[in-house]
Design a protein around this motif. Sequence first.
Motif, short mmCIF file in Angstrom:
data_model
loop_
_atom_site.label_atom_id
_atom_site.label_comp_id
_atom_site.label_asym_id
_atom_site.label_seq_id
_atom_site.Cartn_x
_atom_site.Cartn_y
_atom_site.Cartn_z
N TYR A 40 0.84 -1.20 0.00
CA TYR A 40 0.00 0.00 0.00
C TYR A 40 0.87 1.25 0.00
N MET A 41 2.00 1.20 0.68
CA MET A 41 2.90 2.35 0.78
C MET A 41 3.84 2.46 -0.43
N ASP A 42 3.82 1.49 -1.32
CA ASP A 42 4.73 1.48 -2.47
C ASP A 42 4.51 2.72 -3.35
N ALA A 43 5.59 3.21 -3.91
CA ALA A 43 5.53 4.43 -4.72
C ALA A 43 4.66 4.27 -5.97
N SER A 44 4.48 3.05 -6.45
CA SER A 44 3.67 2.86 -7.66
C SER A 44 2.19 3.18 -7.43
N TYR A 45 1.76 3.20 -6.18
CA TYR A 45 0.36 3.51 -5.86
C TYR A 45 0.18 4.92 -5.30
N ARG A 46 1.21 5.75 -5.33
CA ARG A 46 1.18 7.04 -4.64
C ARG A 46 0.16 8.02 -5.20
N PHE A 47 -0.28 7.85 -6.44
CA PHE A 47 -1.20 8.82 -7.02
C PHE A 47 -2.66 8.40 -6.94
N LEU A 48 -2.94 7.29 -6.29
CA LEU A 48 -4.33 6.86 -6.15
C LEU A 48 -5.05 7.80 -5.17
N PRO A 49 -6.31 8.13 -5.44
CA PRO A 49 -7.03 9.08 -4.58
C PRO A 49 -7.28 8.52 -3.19
N GLY A 50 -7.14 9.38 -2.21
CA GLY A 50 -7.43 9.00 -0.84
C GLY A 50 -6.32 8.27 -0.12
N ARG A 51 -5.24 7.96 -0.82
CA ARG A 51 -4.14 7.23 -0.19
C ARG A 51 -3.46 8.15 0.82
N THR A 52 -3.19 7.61 2.00
CA THR A 52 -2.50 8.36 3.03
C THR A 52 -1.06 7.88 3.13
N LEU A 53 -0.28 8.54 3.94
CA LEU A 53 1.11 8.15 4.12
C LEU A 53 1.30 7.18 5.28
N ASP A 54 0.20 6.69 5.82
CA ASP A 54 0.25 5.69 6.88
C ASP A 54 -0.03 4.32 6.29
N PRO A 55 0.73 3.30 6.71
CA PRO A 55 0.42 1.94 6.24
C PRO A 55 -0.99 1.56 6.68
N ARG A 56 -1.77 1.01 5.79
CA ARG A 56 -3.16 0.64 6.08
C ARG A 56 -3.39 -0.82 5.72
N GLU A 57 -4.41 -1.39 6.35
CA GLU A 57 -4.82 -2.75 6.01
C GLU A 57 -6.03 -2.68 5.08
N LEU A 58 -6.21 -3.74 4.33
CA LEU A 58 -7.37 -3.85 3.46
C LEU A 58 -8.61 -4.02 4.33
#
Length: 150
Positions: A40-58
């Motif tokens: 989730y924290m990987d740079a390839s997903y950084r532009f997805l909307p709503g993504r925060t800088l905290d590791p999250r679970e599904l």
Amino acid sequence: LNFGADRSLFRRLTYISIGWDLLWQSPIWGVGPGNFQFHYMDASYRFLPGRTLDPRELHNTFFDVMVEYGLVGFALFAGIVTLALKGAIGAASNAADPLLRQVSYATVIALVALLIGSFFMPHKDFRYLWLLIGIALQCAAIARFRRRHA
């Protein structure tokens, strides 16, 4: 469904989007236990909307198990849950002992309620899920034991 007012909708859709991507990358064995939050924290997903800088679970236990443990792990998880539910339902409807019937019935209700809640929260490591599964399996075992020794 107002994405402008509720940022958690964006986050939840982002969890699902990243989860589908990871499942397609590794469908059989998954990405590994507890590894979704690192992906989730990987740079390839950084532009997805709503993504925060905290590791999250599904936020869906069943999808979380699929993504982290793959389809093999999900099949095992689903098998254990199904076996527990079927056993407790059998004990609730067929046990000769009224107390065992009541405990089994209560266990079925509690387990089903927790599984419904698991559609919206990550509960695969939630101790109460595994305790209820254990109690359900034990209800079935006690009912079988009592039938054999009646």
